[in-house]
Design a protein around this motif. Structure first.
Motif, mmCIF file in Angstrom:
data_model
loop_
_atom_site.group_PDB
_atom_site.id
_atom_site.type_symbol
_atom_site.label_atom_id
_atom_site.label_comp_id
_atom_site.label_asym_id
_atom_site.label_seq_id
_atom_site.Cartn_x
_atom_site.Cartn_y
_atom_site.Cartn_z
ATOM 1 N N LEU A 49 -4.124 -22.346 26.881
ATOM 2 C CA LEU A 49 -4.352 -23.814 27.193
ATOM 3 C C LEU A 49 -4.058 -24.566 25.993
ATOM 4 C CD1 LEU A 49 -5.737 -25.777 29.085
ATOM 5 C CD2 LEU A 49 -7.972 -24.926 27.778
ATOM 6 N N VAL A 50 -4.281 -24.319 24.993
ATOM 7 C CA VAL A 50 -4.041 -25.026 23.856
ATOM 8 C C VAL A 50 -2.400 -25.095 23.374
ATOM 9 C CG1 VAL A 50 -4.078 -24.889 21.053
ATOM 10 C CG2 VAL A 50 -6.360 -24.259 22.568
ATOM 11 N N VAL A 51 -1.905 -23.910 23.582
ATOM 12 C CA VAL A 51 -0.176 -24.095 23.606
ATOM 13 C C VAL A 51 0.391 -24.778 24.764
ATOM 14 C CG1 VAL A 51 1.727 -22.529 24.008
ATOM 15 C CG2 VAL A 51 -0.115 -21.673 22.555
ATOM 16 N N SER A 52 -0.250 -24.821 25.741
ATOM 17 C CA SER A 52 0.267 -25.734 26.963
ATOM 18 C C SER A 52 0.062 -27.069 26.732
ATOM 19 C CB SER A 52 -0.275 -25.230 28.055
ATOM 20 O OG SER A 52 -1.482 -25.441 28.593
ATOM 21 N N ILE A 53 -1.275 -27.302 26.167
ATOM 22 C CA ILE A 53 -1.426 -28.825 25.748
ATOM 23 C C ILE A 53 -0.607 -29.291 24.426
ATOM 24 C CG2 ILE A 53 -3.079 -30.452 24.703
ATOM 25 C CD1 ILE A 53 -5.225 -28.786 26.643
ATOM 26 N N ASN A 60 8.868 -29.281 24.199
ATOM 27 C CA ASN A 60 8.935 -28.300 25.313
ATOM 28 C C ASN A 60 8.173 -28.714 26.400
ATOM 29 O OD1 ASN A 60 9.170 -26.041 26.550
ATOM 30 N ND2 ASN A 60 8.240 -24.489 25.240
ATOM 31 N N THR A 61 9.007 -29.043 27.657
ATOM 32 C CA THR A 61 8.175 -29.388 28.778
ATOM 33 C C THR A 61 8.679 -28.529 29.848
ATOM 34 O OG1 THR A 61 10.273 -30.687 29.423
ATOM 35 C CG2 THR A 61 8.860 -31.893 28.141
ATOM 36 N N ALA A 62 7.657 -28.466 30.743
ATOM 37 C CA ALA A 62 7.561 -27.612 31.925
ATOM 38 C C ALA A 62 8.885 -28.024 32.857
ATOM 39 C CB ALA A 62 6.434 -27.804 32.425
ATOM 40 N N LEU A 73 -3.500 -22.238 35.439
ATOM 41 C CA LEU A 73 -4.126 -22.166 34.320
ATOM 42 C C LEU A 73 -5.572 -22.153 34.507
ATOM 43 C CD1 LEU A 73 -3.938 -21.844 31.121
ATOM 44 C CD2 LEU A 73 -3.585 -24.075 30.839
ATOM 45 N N VAL A 74 -6.155 -23.368 35.215
ATOM 46 C CA VAL A 74 -7.512 -23.394 35.643
ATOM 47 C C VAL A 74 -7.914 -22.367 36.311
ATOM 48 C CG1 VAL A 74 -9.229 -24.703 36.835
ATOM 49 C CG2 VAL A 74 -7.534 -26.028 35.516
ATOM 50 N N SER A 75 -7.378 -21.630 37.148
ATOM 51 C CA SER A 75 -7.535 -20.674 37.940
ATOM 52 C C SER A 75 -7.812 -19.492 37.239
ATOM 53 C CB SER A 75 -6.608 -20.377 39.152
ATOM 54 O OG SER A 75 -6.681 -21.399 40.124
ATOM 55 N N ALA A 76 -6.756 -19.117 36.207
ATOM 56 C CA ALA A 76 -6.703 -17.822 35.350
ATOM 57 C C ALA A 76 -8.039 -18.273 34.369
ATOM 58 C CB ALA A 76 -5.567 -17.974 34.685
ATOM 59 N N LEU A 77 -8.538 -19.414 33.960
ATOM 60 C CA LEU A 77 -9.685 -19.346 33.081
ATOM 61 C C LEU A 77 -11.120 -19.400 33.875
ATOM 62 C CD1 LEU A 77 -8.368 -22.855 30.991
ATOM 63 C CD2 LEU A 77 -8.808 -20.299 30.139
ATOM 64 N N LEU A 78 -10.811 -19.660 34.955
ATOM 65 C CA LEU A 78 -12.343 -19.363 35.816
ATOM 66 C C LEU A 78 -12.536 -17.944 36.268
ATOM 67 C CD1 LEU A 78 -12.397 -22.864 37.837
ATOM 68 C CD2 LEU A 78 -13.525 -22.171 35.692
ATOM 69 N N VAL A 79 -11.376 -17.369 36.776
ATOM 70 C CA VAL A 79 -11.389 -15.858 37.532
ATOM 71 C C VAL A 79 -12.100 -15.065 36.517
ATOM 72 C CG1 VAL A 79 -10.134 -14.070 38.461
ATOM 73 C CG2 VAL A 79 -9.605 -16.430 38.987
ATOM 74 N N PHE A 114 4.650 -18.568 33.144
ATOM 75 C CA PHE A 114 5.740 -18.634 32.401
ATOM 76 C C PHE A 114 7.042 -19.074 33.203
ATOM 77 C CE2 PHE A 114 9.191 -15.777 30.821
ATOM 78 C CZ PHE A 114 9.438 -16.281 29.832
ATOM 79 N N GLN A 115 7.087 -18.388 34.251
ATOM 80 C CA GLN A 115 8.438 -19.008 34.937
ATOM 81 C C GLN A 115 8.488 -20.450 35.423
ATOM 82 O OE1 GLN A 115 7.776 -16.581 38.654
ATOM 83 N NE2 GLN A 115 9.680 -15.214 38.191
ATOM 84 N N ILE A 116 7.326 -21.016 35.537
ATOM 85 C CA ILE A 116 7.208 -22.413 35.733
ATOM 86 C C ILE A 116 7.706 -23.283 34.256
ATOM 87 C CG2 ILE A 116 5.910 -24.378 36.134
ATOM 88 C CD1 ILE A 116 4.247 -22.881 37.872
ATOM 89 N N TRP A 117 7.065 -22.470 33.164
ATOM 90 C CA TRP A 117 7.575 -23.285 31.924
ATOM 91 C C TRP A 117 8.836 -23.386 31.445
ATOM 92 C CZ3 TRP A 117 3.713 -26.507 30.294
ATOM 93 C CH2 TRP A 117 4.168 -27.283 29.016
#
Length: 122
Positions: A49-53, A60-62, A73-79, A114-117
């Motif tokens: 999350l910190v790296v993506s922000i 480096n843009t998505a 990312l939100v799902s991965a943080l909550l699950v 990773f694929q998206i980014w």
């Protein structure tokens, strides 16, 4: 995104998931090892999350959909938090299996992020 960090996350999530699945199928209830493995997955996700922000500030843009990326990312943080909380409340071997499934789902989400980014734009 830093490629080695992404692969570290995927590797930790897969190992944690397999560990939780095996212990759950062996009839073990969630113990410190399974909850610790899930906590490690969560810490790496917070790092992502910190790296993506910070990444857009470094240029480096998505290259994919940002909505999809941040949804993963939100799902991965909550699950993992939800799975670990349920495991602590339930205290059954099946909750350990659920922890394993959650960690493996996180590995898939991290790889997709990773694929998206990086990969989609190539």
């Amino acid at each position: 995104m830093i490629e080695w960090f992404t692969w570290l996350q995927v590797g930790v999530a897969v190992l944690a998931g397999l560990l939780c699945l095996v212990l759950g199928l062996l009839g073990r209830v969630p113990n410190d090892l399974t909850l610790g493995a899930t906590a490690l997955v969560e810490l790496l996700l917070v790092g992502q999350l910190v790296v993506s922000i910070a990444a857009p500030f470094a240029g480096n843009t998505a290259s994919g959909s940002l909505l999809e990326f941040y949804t993963y990312l939100v799902s991965a943080l909550l699950v993992p938090v939800a799975a670990a909380a349920w495991a602590l409340i339930e205290r059954s071997r099946w909750s350990t299996v659920i922890l394993g499934g959650a960690c493996l789902a996180i590995a898939v989400m991290v790889y997709r992020m990773f694929q998206i980014w990086t990969v989609q734009g190539l």
